[in-house]
Structure formats: structure tokens, C-alpha cells
Design a protein around this motif. Structure first.
Motif, short mmCIF file in Angstrom:
data_model
loop_
_atom_site.label_atom_id
_atom_site.label_comp_id
_atom_site.label_asym_id
_atom_site.label_seq_id
_atom_site.Cartn_x
_atom_site.Cartn_y
_atom_site.Cartn_z
N SER A 43 -0.44 10.01 -0.13
CA SER A 43 0.32 9.38 0.95
C SER A 43 -0.61 8.78 2.01
O SER A 43 -0.40 7.66 2.48
CB SER A 43 1.26 10.40 1.59
OG SER A 43 2.03 9.82 2.61
N VAL A 44 -1.66 9.53 2.38
CA VAL A 44 -2.63 9.03 3.36
C VAL A 44 -3.35 7.79 2.82
O VAL A 44 -3.54 6.80 3.54
CB VAL A 44 -3.65 10.14 3.71
CG1 VAL A 44 -4.80 9.58 4.52
CG2 VAL A 44 -2.96 11.27 4.47
N THR B 25 11.99 6.81 7.25
CA THR B 25 10.95 6.48 8.23
C THR B 25 10.93 5.00 8.53
O THR B 25 10.82 4.57 9.69
CB THR B 25 9.58 6.93 7.72
OG1 THR B 25 9.61 8.34 7.47
CG2 THR B 25 8.49 6.65 8.74
N GLN B 26 11.05 4.18 7.48
CA GLN B 26 10.98 2.73 7.68
C GLN B 26 12.28 2.16 8.21
O GLN B 26 12.28 1.12 8.87
CB GLN B 26 10.62 2.05 6.36
CG GLN B 26 10.28 0.57 6.51
CD GLN B 26 9.65 0.01 5.25
OE1 GLN B 26 9.07 0.75 4.46
NE2 GLN B 26 9.77 -1.30 5.05
N ALA B 27 13.40 2.83 7.95
CA ALA B 27 14.69 2.29 8.40
C ALA B 27 14.74 2.14 9.91
O ALA B 27 15.35 1.20 10.43
CB ALA B 27 15.82 3.19 7.91
N GLY C 190 -2.84 4.18 4.44
CA GLY C 190 -4.04 3.84 5.19
C GLY C 190 -4.74 2.64 4.61
O GLY C 190 -4.45 1.49 4.94
N PRO C 191 -5.68 2.85 3.67
CA PRO C 191 -6.43 1.73 3.09
C PRO C 191 -5.57 0.67 2.42
O PRO C 191 -5.85 -0.52 2.52
CB PRO C 191 -7.35 2.42 2.08
CG PRO C 191 -7.49 3.82 2.57
CD PRO C 191 -6.19 4.16 3.21
N LEU C 192 -4.53 1.08 1.70
CA LEU C 192 -3.69 0.09 1.03
C LEU C 192 -2.69 -0.56 1.96
O LEU C 192 -2.12 -1.61 1.64
CB LEU C 192 -2.96 0.72 -0.17
CG LEU C 192 -3.81 1.15 -1.36
CD1 LEU C 192 -2.92 1.41 -2.57
CD2 LEU C 192 -4.86 0.10 -1.71
N GLY C 193 -2.43 0.04 3.11
CA GLY C 193 -1.55 -0.55 4.10
C GLY C 193 -0.09 -0.63 3.70
O GLY C 193 0.65 -1.50 4.18
N LEU C 194 0.36 0.28 2.82
CA LEU C 194 1.76 0.25 2.41
C LEU C 194 2.65 0.83 3.50
O LEU C 194 2.23 1.66 4.30
CB LEU C 194 1.95 1.06 1.13
CG LEU C 194 1.24 0.58 -0.14
CD1 LEU C 194 1.64 1.44 -1.32
CD2 LEU C 194 1.54 -0.89 -0.43
N SER C 195 3.89 0.40 3.50
CA SER C 195 4.88 0.98 4.40
C SER C 195 5.25 2.37 3.89
O SER C 195 5.02 2.69 2.71
CB SER C 195 6.13 0.11 4.44
OG SER C 195 6.77 0.10 3.17
N PRO C 196 5.82 3.23 4.75
CA PRO C 196 6.25 4.54 4.26
C PRO C 196 7.21 4.45 3.08
O PRO C 196 7.14 5.26 2.15
CB PRO C 196 6.93 5.16 5.49
CG PRO C 196 6.25 4.51 6.65
CD PRO C 196 5.98 3.10 6.21
N GLN C 197 8.10 3.46 3.09
CA GLN C 197 9.05 3.32 1.99
C GLN C 197 8.33 3.00 0.68
O GLN C 197 8.59 3.62 -0.36
CB GLN C 197 10.06 2.22 2.30
CG GLN C 197 11.06 1.97 1.18
CD GLN C 197 12.10 0.94 1.56
OE1 GLN C 197 12.53 0.88 2.70
NE2 GLN C 197 12.50 0.11 0.61
N VAL D 199 13.26 9.20 -0.21
CA VAL D 199 14.13 9.35 0.96
C VAL D 199 13.30 9.39 2.24
O VAL D 199 13.65 8.76 3.25
CB VAL D 199 14.98 10.64 0.83
CG1 VAL D 199 15.73 10.92 2.13
CG2 VAL D 199 15.97 10.49 -0.31
N GLY D 200 12.17 10.10 2.21
CA GLY D 200 11.31 10.16 3.39
C GLY D 200 10.80 8.80 3.79
O GLY D 200 10.78 8.45 4.98
N GLY D 201 10.38 8.00 2.80
CA GLY D 201 9.91 6.67 3.11
C GLY D 201 11.00 5.76 3.63
O GLY D 201 10.80 5.01 4.60
#
Length: 505
Positions: free
Chosen positions: A331-332, A200-202, A336-343, A195-197
């Protein structure tokens, strides 16, 4: 975030739940002179809105639980938007959990003194307002200050719920009501990161990460309105003393321990930060000595002399510090390094929470027969999962992705699920019935403090690895190894726990 099942007596200031079984007649006179048992028509009528009251209390719990898991996923996006490094992501968690931990036990006594309904309403309104202030934050300083307010009001709100439920539910129905907390906590643990991801991305209405705090506004308003409508008025208990010096002492010790862990790296580890960090454990020792001399202490002195209970506190600190700190480090790393979106980061962390949900139910039942053995097996399995996670990160190097990390996180979650439900009930096994309220309240506060320590320690360790030229995957592996070390300490201490869980848990 409180992931533990509610112990037998969660409210620190409440009295033990009376047994539904009547005590035997001890009168030496065999003649039937005592009053006859009341007929069903004369028995007290259960509160007509008791299940709606339960829904209101659960809604307050959902706000608290979601607020912790949602923030851990959104923290990197918040820091990127408002400015600041890893210290900002750490303070977003610690600023909530520190005041929550310090005020939690005292808040139970405040409910007895001023009325639980009144403080529940005040806590719900204040938590909602603080959430709105978080959403409006123009900078990191504002947001951290609002999180402190949120944590303080959350500590005021949460302890009142259990005392309220004791008042409105008959003894026969109370276990069924408390049994609903487990599934709700499990859903929050599994769904919170996702839900947090998503929120945040929505970026609905251009709000971005601010939605994770705005979602508390309708929930808080609904909890306040429901409490005002259905929770009955209660009579405050006169004469309840508050140990304000003790609260200030434990608050100062907590801040002395956590502050240098968060800010020390950013400032280059000046001498004062090391001195302050060393003063934290000294402050906790002084707190225990002070409690032994207080006429109305926060913690029953006999608890401080109970080896099983004090060892259990250390086990809880090591375990929950590992759990919460690892969540934020993952999460960091993912964002960060992997560059994933929050979702996508939230979805990648979900296997950890899913593993917890799978084993939590069976572990609670199994612990009634096997006791601390279940906890020890869970700690070992968690360590195996973290070893797999760290080994995968090292082996994969720059080609690491979420699919390769999934086995380690899932196995670690399975192990954590074996520890969380029975831990408090095993720790409380040798605590007398009169002390259960105080003991369980302290354990809940310790869990919150452990969350702050874990975030400060593990995120600082991850950042220190990268500061010294280590690759992000090596930093993740090193942090996982540090977490296994914490769990090894918890495993050794667990042999001093009572062998069986509390029978009525």
C-alpha cells in the motif's frame, strides 16, 4: 485482522463442544433402570432467534476484519493528512493489534465471569464509540490513542460471540453456523482493500479517510441493538480467576518488541531501542516460566511443553507477520512512488486477496487428508510469488506498474490461501480436548501480535532501504526478500507440526 477459520473451540474460556452422539451405557446392570431418552416433545427447544444471533455475531466479526484491511490501504492517506512518516502508518495498525492480542485470552474469561451478553454489549458500544473518536481525530496522537481503545474493546467483543453461539445453537446445527464464518472472512479479505480505497477517495461530505472509521458507527449500532434484542441473558460463572500479572507481563514484552521496531529508525536507533528490542523475547520467556508456576494461568502449562503446539506458534508468527506486513508495504509503495490513488491501490492489492479466496476452500478440505503438507506447499508457493514480485520490481525499475506486479501478488495470494484455513487445525491436532479452548484462544492472540510485529518489521525495512539511497523498486524487492526469509523459517519449523489436522476440525 483474524483471517484464520474459527478453530474447533475458539472461545478461550469455554468448554469443549459436546458431541451430538450419546455416550454408550456403561452400567453393569443389564436391566433398563436408567431414565428413558427424552422424546422429541421433551427435548430442549432451540433458541427461536438463534440465526439472528448468528447474524449479530457475524456483524461484529465484519467490523473487526474490515477495520484491519481498510486501514492498511488508507494509512498513507491518513499520514499525509495528519502529518507523520512511516511510523504513523505503522502505529495505525500496531496500536489496534497490540491491545487486541494482549486482552484477547483474558476477555474470554471475563465473559465467563461477568456474562457474555453483557460484555458483548459493552464491547459493541465501546468499539462504536472508539470508531467515532478515530474519525474525529485532529492529529496522529489522538488517532493512535483511539486505535488503542478500539483494539482493547474489540478484544472484549470478539471472543464472546463463539460462546454465545454455543449457548443458542443445538450441537447438530453448530457446525453449520460456524461454517458461515469462512465465506464472511473471505469476502472481507477480498473486499476490504477495495472498500477502503473507495471510501477514502470518495471524500463524501469532505470526510476523506475518516469514512473508513465512520462506517463502523452504523454497523456497531446495529450489532448492539441486535444483541440487546436477541441474545439471551446468561448466568456468570463464579470463581473465574484472572491472571492480571501474566497479562501485564505479556503486554510489556509485546510493547518492548514492537515499539523500537517502529520508532527506532525515526530516532536513529539509540542504544536504549536496541536494548528494549532484546528485552522483548526475554519478556516472553519470563512469561512462559511464570505460567508454569501459576495456579490459574492464561495458558495451560501442558501446552508450553507440547513441541508441536509451540512450534506452531512460531510458524503462525512468521506467516502472519509476512502477510500483514506485506499488505501495508504494498500500500505504501503503490500510493507513494507509483502515485496511485487509495482506490486504485486497493484494486491493485485485490489480486492478493482474490488468490487467497480461490485456494482457501479446497485447502481446508485437502488438509484433512494431507495435513501439514498442504501448509508447506502453500508456504513454498507464497515464497515463489514474492520472488516473482521482487524480481519484477527490480527488472522493471522506474517503469514498474500494477499490471507487472499482478502475477507475483496473485501467486502469493494463492499460496497464502493454502496456509490460512488449515494452519490452526494442524497446530491443534496434538492438543487434548480439555485444552482446545485455551490453545485456540492463545493462537488467535498470537496472530494479532504477529500482525503488529510484521507491520513494524517490514515497513521499517522498506523505509530503511529508501533511507540508504535505494530506489523504491529496490526497496520493495529487498522487503520481499526479507519476507521470503521469514517464510523459510516458517517452512523449517513446519516439519515439527503434527502430520494431520485435528479430525473434528
Amino acid at each position: 485482522m483474524e483471517l484464520s477459520m474459527p478453530p474447533s473451540e475458539p472461545n478461550a474460556a469455554a468448554q469443549p463442544i459436546p458431541s451430538p452422539t450419546p455416550s454408550p451405557d456403561r452400567s453393569p446392570d443389564p436391566s433398563p433402570k436408567r431414565s428413558p431418552d427424552p422424546s422429541p416433545a421433551e427435548a430442549p427447544t432451540p433458541h427461536p432467534y438463534r440465526w439472528l444471533v448468528l447474524a449479530v455475531v457475524l456483524l461484529a466479526e465484519v467490523m473487526d476484519l474490515l477495520d484491519a484491511t481498510i486501514t492498511s490501504v488508507a494509512a498513507p492517506a491518513i499520514a499525509a493528512d495528519l502529518g507523520g512518516g512511516p511510523d504513523v502508518t505503522q502505529w495505525l495498525q500496531a496500536a489496534y493489534t497490540l491491545p487486541f492480542a494482549v486482552l484477547l485470552v483474558t476477555a474470554g474469561r471475563l465473559g465467563d465471569r461477568f456474562g457474555r451478553r453483557r460484555l458483548f454489549l459493552l464491547g459493541a458500544a465501546g468499539f462504536t464509540l472508539a470508531s467515532g473518536l478515530c474519525a474525529l481525530a485532529p492529529g496522529p496522537g489522538w488517532l493512535i490513542a483511539a486505535r488503542v481503545l478500539q483494539g482493547a474493546l474489540g478484544a472484549l467483543l470478539i471472543p464472546q460471540g463463539f460462546g454465545i453461539l454455543k449457548e443458542v445453537f443445538p450441537a447438530a446445527e453448530l457446525p453449520r453456523a460456524l461454517g458461515l464464518f469462512g465465506p464472511v472472512m473471505g469476502l472481507c479479505a477480498v473486499g476490504g482493500p477495495v472498500v477502503g480505497g473507495v471510501l477514502t477517495q470518495a471524500d463524501a461530505f469532505g470526510a476523506g479517510w475518516r469514512l473508513i472509521f465512520l462506517v463502523n458507527v452504523p454497523l456497531g449500532l446495529a450489532a448492539w441493538a441486535g444483541a440487546a434484542r436477541w441474545i439471551p441473558r446468561d448466568t456468570p460463572t463464579a470463581g473465574q480467576r484472572l491472571d492480571l500479572p501474566g497479562m501485564l507481563l505479556v503486554g510489556a514484552a509485546s510493547a518492548a518488541l514492537v515499539y523500537p521496531l517502529v520508532q527506532g529508525r525515526e530516532l536513529g536507533w539509540p542504544v536504549w531501542s536496541l536494548v528494549l528490542a532484546a528485552a522483548g523475547p526475554v519478556g516472553f520467556w519470563l512469561f512462559t516460566r511464570y505460567q508454569l508456576r501459576r495456579p490459574s494461568p492464561l495458558v495451560h502449562p501442558s501446552l508450553l511443553r507440547n513441541r508441536g503446539y509451540t512450534s506452531g506458534i512460531l510458524v503462525a508468527v512468521a506467516f502472519f507477520a509476512s502477510f500483514t506486513g506485506l499488505m501495508l508495504v504494498l500500500s505504501v509503495f503503490l500510493q507513494g512512488p507509483l502515485g496511485l490513488s487509495p482506490q486504485n491501490a486497493g484494486l491493485s492489492i485485490a489480486p492478493l486477496a482474490l488468490g487467497i479466496a480461490i485456494t482457501a476452500g479446497p485447502a481446508g478440505a485437502l488438509a484433512q487428508r494431507r495435513g501439514r503438507t498442504v501448509i508447506q506447499a502453500g508456504i513454498v508457493l507464497t515464497s515463489v510469488g514474492l520472488a516473482v514480485l521482487g524480481g519484477t520490481a527490480l527488472w522493471s525499475g522506474s517503469s514498474v506498474d500494477t499490471w507487472r506486479l499482478l502475477p507475483g501478488t496473485f501467486v502469493a495470494g494463492l499460496g497464502m490461501g493454502m496456509v490460512i484455513p488449515p494452519l490452526f487445525d494442524v497446530i491443534l491436532a496434538d492438543v487434548s480436548t480439555a485444552e482446545v479452548g485455551s490453545a485456540s484462544g492463545v493462537l488467535n492472540a498470537v496472530q494479532q501480535l504477529a500482525n503488529a510485529i510484521g507491520v513494524a518489521l517490514l515497513v521499517t525495512a522498506y523505509s530503511a532501504f529508501t533511507d540508504h539511497g535505494r530506489s523504491p523498486t529496490t526497496a520493495l524487492a529487498g522487503t520481499a526478500a526479507l519476507t521470503v526469509t521469514l517464510l523459510a523459517g516458517a517452512l523449517l519449523l513446519s516439519f515439527r507440526l503434527p502430520e494431520r489436522a485435528r479430525p473434528e476440525a
